[in-house]
Design a protein around this motif. Sequence first.
Motif, PDB file in Angstrom:
ATOM      1  N   PHE A  39      20.572  11.635  70.905  1.00 20.81           N
ATOM      2  CA  PHE A  39      20.086  11.035  69.671  1.00 20.81           C
ATOM      3  C   PHE A  39      20.086   9.514  69.758  1.00 20.81           C
ATOM      4  O   PHE A  39      19.110   8.858  69.383  1.00 20.81           O
ATOM      5  N   VAL A  40      21.179   8.941  70.259  1.00 20.99           N
ATOM      6  CA  VAL A  40      21.277   7.487  70.362  1.00 20.99           C
ATOM      7  C   VAL A  40      20.176   6.942  71.267  1.00 20.99           C
ATOM      8  O   VAL A  40      19.532   5.927  70.950  1.00 20.99           O
ATOM      9  N   ARG A  41      19.941   7.602  72.405  1.00 20.02           N
ATOM     10  CA  ARG A  41      18.880   7.156  73.322  1.00 20.02           C
ATOM     11  C   ARG A  41      17.508   7.279  72.673  1.00 20.02           C
ATOM     12  O   ARG A  41      16.683   6.355  72.738  1.00 20.02           O
ATOM     13  N   THR A  42      17.251   8.428  72.034  1.00 20.59           N
ATOM     14  CA  THR A  42      15.943   8.668  71.425  1.00 20.59           C
ATOM     15  C   THR A  42      15.671   7.684  70.296  1.00 20.59           C
ATOM     16  O   THR A  42      14.580   7.106  70.207  1.00 20.59           O
ATOM     17  N   PHE A  43      16.649   7.494  69.446  1.00 20.30           N
ATOM     18  CA  PHE A  43      16.476   6.570  68.319  1.00 20.30           C
ATOM     19  C   PHE A  43      16.327   5.138  68.824  1.00 20.30           C
ATOM     20  O   PHE A  43      15.498   4.376  68.320  1.00 20.30           O
ATOM     21  N   GLY A  44      17.119   4.776  69.813  1.00 20.47           N
ATOM     22  CA  GLY A  44      17.048   3.421  70.360  1.00 20.47           C
ATOM     23  C   GLY A  44      15.690   3.105  70.947  1.00 20.47           C
ATOM     24  O   GLY A  44      15.164   1.995  70.761  1.00 20.47           O
ATOM     25  N   ARG A  45      15.087   4.075  71.638  1.00 20.44           N
ATOM     26  CA  ARG A  45      13.749   3.859  72.196  1.00 20.44           C
ATOM     27  C   ARG A  45      12.718   3.684  71.087  1.00 20.44           C
ATOM     28  O   ARG A  45      11.799   2.865  71.196  1.00 20.44           O
ATOM     29  N   ALA A  46      12.870   4.444  70.016  1.00 22.54           N
ATOM     30  CA  ALA A  46      11.883   4.394  68.932  1.00 22.54           C
ATOM     31  C   ALA A  46      12.028   3.150  68.074  1.00 22.54           C
ATOM     32  O   ALA A  46      11.031   2.536  67.667  1.00 22.54           O
ATOM     33  N   ALA A  47      13.263   2.762  67.762  1.00 24.44           N
ATOM     34  CA  ALA A  47      13.507   1.675  66.807  1.00 24.44           C
ATOM     35  C   ALA A  47      13.751   0.330  67.465  1.00 24.44           C
ATOM     36  O   ALA A  47      13.673  -0.706  66.802  1.00 24.44           O
ATOM     37  N   GLY A  48      14.066   0.342  68.765  1.00 28.91           N
ATOM     38  CA  GLY A  48      14.405  -0.906  69.426  1.00 28.91           C
ATOM     39  C   GLY A  48      15.831  -1.336  69.202  1.00 28.91           C
ATOM     40  O   GLY A  48      16.267  -2.382  69.700  1.00 28.91           O
ATOM     41  N   LEU A  49      16.579  -0.520  68.445  1.00 32.73           N
ATOM     42  CA  LEU A  49      17.992  -0.774  68.172  1.00 32.73           C
ATOM     43  C   LEU A  49      18.731   0.553  68.176  1.00 32.73           C
ATOM     44  O   LEU A  49      18.173   1.572  67.766  1.00 32.73           O
ATOM     45  N   PRO A  50      20.013   0.563  68.573  1.00 32.03           N
ATOM     46  CA  PRO A  50      20.802   1.789  68.422  1.00 32.03           C
ATOM     47  C   PRO A  50      20.914   2.139  66.944  1.00 32.03           C
ATOM     48  O   PRO A  50      20.800   1.259  66.080  1.00 32.03           O
ATOM     49  N   PRO A  51      21.138   3.414  66.610  1.00 34.80           N
ATOM     50  CA  PRO A  51      21.153   3.817  65.200  1.00 34.80           C
ATOM     51  C   PRO A  51      22.156   3.059  64.342  1.00 34.80           C
ATOM     52  O   PRO A  51      21.849   2.709  63.195  1.00 34.80           O
ATOM     53  N   ALA A  52      23.354   2.789  64.860  1.00 33.44           N
ATOM     54  CA  ALA A  52      24.355   2.083  64.061  1.00 33.44           C
ATOM     55  C   ALA A  52      23.898   0.669  63.736  1.00 33.44           C
ATOM     56  O   ALA A  52      24.060   0.187  62.606  1.00 33.44           O
ATOM     57  N   ARG A  53      23.311  -0.008  64.718  1.00 32.48           N
ATOM     58  CA  ARG A  53      22.837  -1.375  64.483  1.00 32.48           C
ATOM     59  C   ARG A  53      21.629  -1.367  63.559  1.00 32.48           C
ATOM     60  O   ARG A  53      21.476  -2.256  62.723  1.00 32.48           O
ATOM     61  N   TRP A  54      20.746  -0.387  63.704  1.00 27.82           N
ATOM     62  CA  TRP A  54      19.573  -0.288  62.819  1.00 27.82           C
ATOM     63  C   TRP A  54      20.026  -0.083  61.377  1.00 27.82           C
ATOM     64  O   TRP A  54      19.503  -0.701  60.462  1.00 27.82           O
ATOM     65  N   ARG A  55      21.021   0.791  61.202  1.00 27.72           N
ATOM     66  CA  ARG A  55      21.545   1.021  59.848  1.00 27.72           C
ATOM     67  C   ARG A  55      22.152  -0.249  59.280  1.00 27.72           C
ATOM     68  O   ARG A  55      21.906  -0.590  58.112  1.00 27.72           O
ATOM     69  N   ARG A  56      22.953  -0.969  60.076  1.00 28.96           N
ATOM     70  CA  ARG A  56      23.564  -2.201  59.573  1.00 28.96           C
ATOM     71  C   ARG A  56      22.497  -3.193  59.141  1.00 28.96           C
ATOM     72  O   ARG A  56      22.634  -3.862  58.108  1.00 28.96           O
ATOM     73  N   LYS A  57      21.438  -3.276  59.917  1.00 29.24           N
ATOM     74  CA  LYS A  57      20.341  -4.190  59.575  1.00 29.24           C
ATOM     75  C   LYS A  57      19.722  -3.796  58.232  1.00 29.24           C
ATOM     76  O   LYS A  57      19.501  -4.653  57.363  1.00 29.24           O
ATOM     77  N   ILE A  58      19.435  -2.508  58.044  1.00 25.34           N
ATOM     78  CA  ILE A  58      18.833  -2.044  56.796  1.00 25.34           C
ATOM     79  C   ILE A  58      19.789  -2.277  55.615  1.00 25.34           C
ATOM     80  O   ILE A  58      19.380  -2.749  54.547  1.00 25.34           O
ATOM     81  N   LEU A  59      21.068  -1.955  55.803  1.00 26.25           N
ATOM     82  CA  LEU A  59      22.032  -2.103  54.714  1.00 26.25           C
ATOM     83  C   LEU A  59      22.269  -3.572  54.364  1.00 26.25           C
ATOM     84  O   LEU A  59      22.436  -3.917  53.191  1.00 26.25           O
ATOM     85  N   GLN A  60      22.286  -4.437  55.379  1.00 22.48           N
ATOM     86  CA  GLN A  60      22.437  -5.867  55.107  1.00 22.48           C
ATOM     87  C   GLN A  60      21.250  -6.381  54.312  1.00 22.48           C
ATOM     88  O   GLN A  60      21.403  -7.181  53.383  1.00 22.48           O
ATOM     89  N   GLU A  61      20.075  -5.934  54.677  1.00 19.08           N
ATOM     90  CA  GLU A  61      18.873  -6.345  53.947  1.00 19.08           C
ATOM     91  C   GLU A  61      18.932  -5.853  52.502  1.00 19.08           C
ATOM     92  O   GLU A  61      18.534  -6.578  51.568  1.00 19.08           O
ATOM     93  N   ARG A  62      19.421  -4.643  52.299  1.00 18.73           N
ATOM     94  CA  ARG A  62      19.556  -4.120  50.941  1.00 18.73           C
ATOM     95  C   ARG A  62      20.544  -4.948  50.125  1.00 18.73           C
ATOM     96  O   ARG A  62      20.285  -5.268  48.959  1.00 18.73           O
ATOM     97  N   ARG A  63      21.687  -5.273  50.721  1.00 23.24           N
ATOM     98  CA  ARG A  63      22.697  -6.034  49.991  1.00 23.24           C
ATOM     99  C   ARG A  63      22.167  -7.414  49.609  1.00 23.24           C
ATOM    100  O   ARG A  63      22.378  -7.890  48.488  1.00 23.24           O
ATOM    101  N   ARG A  64      21.466  -8.055  50.544  1.00 20.62           N
ATOM    102  CA  ARG A  64      20.918  -9.368  50.234  1.00 20.62           C
ATOM    103  C   ARG A  64      19.828  -9.272  49.162  1.00 20.62           C
ATOM    104  O   ARG A  64      19.700 -10.160  48.324  1.00 20.62           O
ATOM    105  N   ALA A  65      19.064  -8.178  49.197  1.00 22.79           N
ATOM    106  CA  ALA A  65      18.010  -8.016  48.197  1.00 22.79           C
ATOM    107  C   ALA A  65      18.594  -7.816  46.798  1.00 22.79           C
ATOM    108  O   ALA A  65      17.970  -8.191  45.803  1.00 22.79           O
ATOM    109  N   ARG A  66      19.791  -7.230  46.710  1.00 24.22           N
ATOM    110  CA  ARG A  66      20.398  -6.942  45.405  1.00 24.22           C
ATOM    111  C   ARG A  66      21.288  -8.070  44.891  1.00 24.22           C
ATOM    112  O   ARG A  66      21.714  -8.033  43.742  1.00 24.22           O
ATOM    113  N   SER A  67      21.581  -9.029  45.772  1.00 27.63           N
ATOM    114  CA  SER A  67      22.483 -10.102  45.373  1.00 27.63           C
ATOM    115  C   SER A  67      21.749 -11.196  44.606  1.00 27.63           C
ATOM    116  O   SER A  67      20.542 -11.267  44.597  1.00 27.63           O
TER     117      SER A  67
END
Length: 291
Positions: A263-291
């Motif tokens: 899963f980590v390899r497949t997601f990383g190839r598709a997103a350009g980031l490992p799943p944990a880092r991709w999630r952190r990026k999305i969640l950080q963007e959400r937090r900044r959008a709500r602040s």
Amino acid sequence: MRPRLPRPLQRDTLPRMLTARTLSTGPVSVVEYACNAGPGERPFAEQHEGWSVSYVQRGSFGCRCRGQHHELVPGSLLVGRPGDEYECTHDHHQGGDLCLAVFVAPELVDEVSRGRPWASGVLPPLPGLMVQGEAARVAAAGEADVGLDEAALALVSRFVDLAGPGRLPHYRLSPMDRRRAVESALWIEAHAAEPLELAAMAAQAGFSPYHYLRLFSAVLGVTPHQYLLRCRLRQAARLLADRPERAVTEVALDAGFADLSNFVRTFGRAAGLPPARWRRKILQERRRARS
């Protein structure tokens, strides 16, 4: 100059079964289209009046364009070039569909496409496009600090990088072939978290594995197994973005991936980031959008 939606999709000329919600305007504009048409609706000719890439978020429909008939399922892309006529069909599509459409202003097309030809047609679900499409969905919901126009432009750029405009597949099959392939794809999407093998998918569709593989690939542009994996990838991206309390391992299992490293390899190839880092990026963007 404010971009104009394609004429058949102007809000005052929309057919009863189609609604449009403009989410962003500018050189890159975004519109969400919801359609509740079914087999009883008669198709009608439309014309692309803009350069567009539309990501299918939910449901399915058919499209006749440039002498070819295509089928679209979640993760597919409908590509538009100004002046090209098309016709959406719903002969065997129940429950409607939801699409996120990105329109690119004419003055940006050469720069965005980097000089590559951009032809109307349909692209099958591709991993990178599905993940970027989900990122655009998050931005469209106002839950990212990146602008929707930025997320939309990233989707178009990903389309150019991965798909190559002008190299869209063309197929000729009977209406019954198309119906059964689409029904099978929607069944796969609904059961993607389950352990599915080719023989089981073929049996559910009522075909021998060999005939099923050829039919499904011809109609949808991907093999059944490829579509299964991409449904799982799309679901994983949605869970990562929407369920932050779930561990990556749990997300992988819930989406149908039995092996975390795969899963980590497949997601990383598709997103350009490992799943944990991709999630952190999305969640950080959400937090900044709500602040």
